[in-house]
Design a protein around this motif. Structure first.
Motif, PDB file in Angstrom:
ATOM      1  N   LYS A  28      28.792  42.982  33.696  1.00 25.11           N
ATOM      2  CA  LYS A  28      30.055  42.516  33.106  1.00 25.11           C
ATOM      3  C   LYS A  28      29.920  41.095  32.576  1.00 25.11           C
ATOM      4  CE  LYS A  28      33.277  45.372  35.743  1.00 25.11           C
ATOM      5  NZ  LYS A  28      32.726  45.917  36.984  1.00 25.11           N
ATOM      6  N   ILE A  29      29.235  40.237  33.305  1.00 27.15           N
ATOM      7  CA  ILE A  29      29.090  38.845  32.879  1.00 27.15           C
ATOM      8  C   ILE A  29      28.160  38.737  31.675  1.00 27.15           C
ATOM      9  CG2 ILE A  29      28.174  36.590  33.555  1.00 27.15           C
ATOM     10  CD1 ILE A  29      29.300  37.176  36.386  1.00 27.15           C
ATOM     11  N   ILE A  30      27.027  39.428  31.714  1.00 25.32           N
ATOM     12  CA  ILE A  30      26.050  39.343  30.620  1.00 25.32           C
ATOM     13  C   ILE A  30      26.648  39.861  29.310  1.00 25.32           C
ATOM     14  CG2 ILE A  30      23.892  40.335  29.754  1.00 25.32           C
ATOM     15  CD1 ILE A  30      22.753  39.996  32.547  1.00 25.32           C
ATOM     16  N   ASP A  31      27.400  40.947  29.381  1.00 22.33           N
ATOM     17  CA  ASP A  31      27.998  41.520  28.173  1.00 22.33           C
ATOM     18  C   ASP A  31      29.520  41.469  28.273  1.00 22.33           C
ATOM     19  OD1 ASP A  31      28.316  42.803  25.733  1.00 22.33           O
ATOM     20  OD2 ASP A  31      28.064  44.803  26.596  1.00 22.33           O
ATOM     21  N   TRP A  32      30.047  40.272  28.467  1.00 29.12           N
ATOM     22  CA  TRP A  32      31.490  40.097  28.672  1.00 29.12           C
ATOM     23  C   TRP A  32      32.290  40.671  27.509  1.00 29.12           C
ATOM     24  CZ3 TRP A  32      34.600  39.377  32.538  1.00 29.12           C
ATOM     25  CH2 TRP A  32      35.935  39.036  32.288  1.00 29.12           C
ATOM     26  N   LYS A  33      31.923  40.306  26.295  1.00 31.71           N
ATOM     27  CA  LYS A  33      32.679  40.774  25.119  1.00 31.71           C
ATOM     28  C   LYS A  33      32.628  42.292  25.004  1.00 31.71           C
ATOM     29  CE  LYS A  33      32.445  36.615  22.332  1.00 31.71           C
ATOM     30  NZ  LYS A  33      32.006  35.996  21.079  1.00 31.71           N
ATOM     31  N   LEU A  55      42.444  41.068  34.095  1.00 28.30           N
ATOM     32  CA  LEU A  55      42.151  42.020  35.167  1.00 28.30           C
ATOM     33  C   LEU A  55      40.654  42.187  35.388  1.00 28.30           C
ATOM     34  CD1 LEU A  55      44.902  44.673  34.393  1.00 28.30           C
ATOM     35  CD2 LEU A  55      44.869  43.012  36.271  1.00 28.30           C
ATOM     36  N   VAL A  56      39.872  42.179  34.317  1.00 33.31           N
ATOM     37  CA  VAL A  56      38.419  42.269  34.470  1.00 33.31           C
ATOM     38  C   VAL A  56      37.901  41.014  35.176  1.00 33.31           C
ATOM     39  CG1 VAL A  56      36.199  42.408  33.261  1.00 33.31           C
ATOM     40  CG2 VAL A  56      38.102  43.844  32.531  1.00 33.31           C
ATOM     41  N   SER A  57      38.470  39.865  34.854  1.00 35.68           N
ATOM     42  CA  SER A  57      38.081  38.623  35.539  1.00 35.68           C
ATOM     43  C   SER A  57      38.338  38.715  37.037  1.00 35.68           C
ATOM     44  CB  SER A  57      38.857  37.423  34.973  1.00 35.68           C
ATOM     45  OG  SER A  57      38.589  37.245  33.626  1.00 35.68           O
ATOM     46  N   ILE A  58      39.514  39.196  37.398  1.00 38.85           N
ATOM     47  CA  ILE A  58      39.858  39.361  38.818  1.00 38.85           C
ATOM     48  C   ILE A  58      38.890  40.337  39.479  1.00 38.85           C
ATOM     49  CG2 ILE A  58      41.630  40.216  40.430  1.00 38.85           C
ATOM     50  CD1 ILE A  58      42.284  37.499  39.117  1.00 38.85           C
ATOM     51  N   LEU A  59      38.609  41.421  38.794  1.00 37.66           N
ATOM     52  CA  LEU A  59      37.687  42.433  39.321  1.00 37.66           C
ATOM     53  C   LEU A  59      36.300  41.847  39.556  1.00 37.66           C
ATOM     54  CD1 LEU A  59      37.956  45.454  39.993  1.00 37.66           C
ATOM     55  CD2 LEU A  59      36.996  45.922  37.748  1.00 37.66           C
ATOM     56  N   VAL A  60      35.788  41.090  38.600  1.00 40.57           N
ATOM     57  CA  VAL A  60      34.458  40.480  38.729  1.00 40.57           C
ATOM     58  C   VAL A  60      34.428  39.512  39.903  1.00 40.57           C
ATOM     59  CG1 VAL A  60      32.830  38.884  37.630  1.00 40.57           C
ATOM     60  CG2 VAL A  60      33.757  40.793  36.336  1.00 40.57           C
ATOM     61  N   ILE A  61      35.462  38.700  40.040  1.00 42.66           N
ATOM     62  CA  ILE A  61      35.525  37.737  41.149  1.00 42.66           C
ATOM     63  C   ILE A  61      35.538  38.467  42.485  1.00 42.66           C
ATOM     64  CG2 ILE A  61      37.015  36.024  42.277  1.00 42.66           C
ATOM     65  CD1 ILE A  61      37.825  35.162  39.363  1.00 42.66           C
ATOM     66  N   LEU A  62      36.362  39.502  42.612  1.00 45.28           N
ATOM     67  CA  LEU A  62      36.432  40.254  43.871  1.00 45.28           C
ATOM     68  C   LEU A  62      35.133  40.989  44.174  1.00 45.28           C
ATOM     69  CD1 LEU A  62      40.075  41.667  43.752  1.00 45.28           C
ATOM     70  CD2 LEU A  62      39.174  39.857  45.241  1.00 45.28           C
TER      71      LEU A  62
END
Length: 132
Positions: A28-33, A55-62
Motif C-alpha cells: 500500500k505504501i509503495i504504490d499509494w496512488k 480510510l486506507v491511511s487508517i487501515l495502513v496505520i492499524l
C-alpha cells in the motif's frame, strides 16, 4: 529449547499474520496512488467513496501497529513466554479484518468479504490460544 518455543501453533499463526499484514502495508505504501485509485474504483457505488484516502491511511496505520505488536509478541513468547503483546497484535488484526469486512460488504463485494473469513478465523483461533 524447542524450535518454535512451547507455543508452536501461536508462533505459526503470528508469523503467518505478520507476513500477511507486513506485505499488505508495504504494498500500500509503495504504490499509494495505485492502491487509492483501485479502492476508489472498488467503492465508487458505496457510502465510503469520498473517504477512501483517509480510510486506507487508517487501515495502513492499524495494520502496521498490529504487525509491530505481533513481532514483539513472537519475540516475547519465544524468550520469556509472555503473551500480552502477541494478544494485542492479534486483537488489532481482528479489528482490521472487521473494518475490511465492513468495507467489502458496503461495496457489495461478497466474494471479497467471504475471503476475509479465512483470515478472521485464523486470527480468532490465535486469540483463543493466547488466552488459554
Amino acid at each position: 529449547m524447542k524450535l518454535l518455543s512451547n507455543y508452536p501453533a501461536e508462533i505459526l499463526i503470528l508469523l503467518f499474520l505478520v507476513i500477511t499484514f507486513l506485505i499488505s502495508v508495504v504494498e500500500k505504501i509503495i504504490d499509494w496512488k495505485g492502491t487509492v485509485s483501485f479502492i476508489k474504483e472498488h467503492f465508487k457505488n458505496s457510502p465510503l467513496k469520498n473517504y477512501v484516502s483517509f480510510l486506507v491511511s487508517i487501515l495502513v496505520i492499524l495494520e502496521f501497529i498490529a504487525t509491530i505488536f505481533m513481532i514483539i509478541g513472537i519475540y516475547q513468547i519465544y524468550t520469556s513466554e509472555i503473551k500480552e503483546f502477541a494478544l494485542i497484535g492479534l486483537e488489532l488484526s481482528a479489528i482490521v479484518l472487521i473494518f475490511m469486512l465492513i468495507g467489502q460488504r458496503l461495496a457489495k463485494d461478497y466474494p471479497g468479504a467471504m475471503s476475509l473469513t479465512v483470515y478472521f478465523i485464523l486470527t480468532v483461533f490465535g486469540v483463543f490460544l493466547l488466552n488459554s
